[in-house]
Scaffold this active site. Structure first.
Site, PDB file in Angstrom:
ATOM      1  CE  LYS A   1      -4.413   1.212   2.485  1.00  8.42           C
ATOM      2  NZ  LYS A   1      -4.908   1.146   3.530  1.00  8.42           N
TER       3      LYS A   1
HETATM    4  O1  G3P Z   1      -7.834   1.991   5.423  1.00  9.86           O
HETATM    5  C1  G3P Z   1      -7.606   3.814   5.668  1.00  9.86           C
HETATM    6  C2  G3P Z   1      -9.501   3.753   5.698  1.00  9.86           C
HETATM    7  O2  G3P Z   1     -10.442   2.740   5.561  1.00  9.86           O
HETATM    8  C3  G3P Z   1      -9.759   4.420   7.546  1.00  9.86           C
HETATM    9  O3  G3P Z   1     -10.438   5.141   7.171  1.00  9.86           O
HETATM   10  O4  G3P Z   1     -12.605   5.722   9.099  1.00  9.86           O
HETATM   11  O5  G3P Z   1     -10.039   6.132   8.683  1.00  9.86           O
HETATM   12  O6  G3P Z   1     -11.523   7.207   6.865  1.00  9.86           O
HETATM   13  P1  G3P Z   1     -10.988   6.026   8.194  1.00  9.86           P
END
Ligand code: G3P
Length: 217
Positions: free
Chosen positions: A87
């Site tokens: 990633k």
């Molecule tokens: O994996 C990255 C992403 O899904 C992060 O989610 O909830 O931290 O915006 P969030």
């Protein structure tokens, strides 16, 4: 549509895996830190364990932001297991790194995508996945779902193989709308996946069936 779980928590990964609907896992440095994982060895071990639980693509994020360091780190991550997807953040050096890994046949996921232009660049560089962050756009009053639609149109126009991996999912509605638009993958925290199960009429209907079943002895 593929279902990935967005966590480094082993209990939640196992629970989703046992449901039989899990196609992969995504993590990021924040999710790893949330589990109290620190230090290179612990990080690599966690990825190894996740690969042993789930037979699907497992995104492992580089921690550095310079080209040379991302290459070094990505190669170490890719060596853990054939299912590891490196990633890479959406930055200039990240684009170069995507191209490098693409040429080497190492799978990549370009993260922190917030515009169609970023997704297009990542696809051109050979990313296997792009990760648009829906919830974080919604948080700033920008329609995250609109971004998924734009990327879908662009990738279909040119038949890019790059898969749209909708991330930053906050609710079952995000998952349903992604499915309607045609996102290839949704990566979600476990509660949003489990909330897809719920409907009060299902509960009411089952209660009645169970009561009637008892009457039949
Ligand atoms: O994996 C990255 C992403 O899904 C992060 O989610 O909830 O931290 O915006 P969030």
């Amino acid at each position: 549509m593929k279902f990935f779980i967005d966590t480094a928590n082993l209990a939640q990964i196992k629970e989703a895996q046992e449901l039989g609907i899990l196609d992969g896992v995504t993590t990021n440095p924040s999710l790893m830190a949330k589990e109290g994982i620190s230090g290179k060895e612990a990080i690599l071990n966690r990825y190894k364990t996740i690969c042993e639980i789930v037979d699907g693509d497992i995104s492992a994020e580089v921690l550095s932001t310079s080209y040379d360091e991302m290459i070094k780190e990505g190669e170490e991550l890719a060596a853990i297991h054939p299912n590891i997807v490196v990633k890479i953040p959406m930055i200039k050096d990240g684009i170069k790194a995507l191209k490098y890994f693409s040429n080497k046949g190492i799978k990549t996921n370009c993260t922190l995508i917030f515009s169609a232009g970023q997704a297009l660049l990542a696809a051109k560089a050979g990313a296997n996945y792009v990760s648009p962050f829906l919830g974080r756009l919604d948080d700033i009053s920008v329609d995250g779902m609109n971004l998924i639609e734009e990327i879908r149109i662009i990738f279909d126009n040119y038949m890019f193989d790059t898969e749209i991996l909708a991330a930053s999912i906050r609710s079952p509605m995000h998952i349903i709308n992604c499915a309607k638009i045609g996102a290839d993958v949704v990566t979600s925290p476990l509660p949003s996946i489990l909330n897809l199960l719920n409907h009060p009429l299902t509960d009411k209907g089952l209660e009645q069936f169970v009561a009637d079943a008892k009457k039949m002895g």
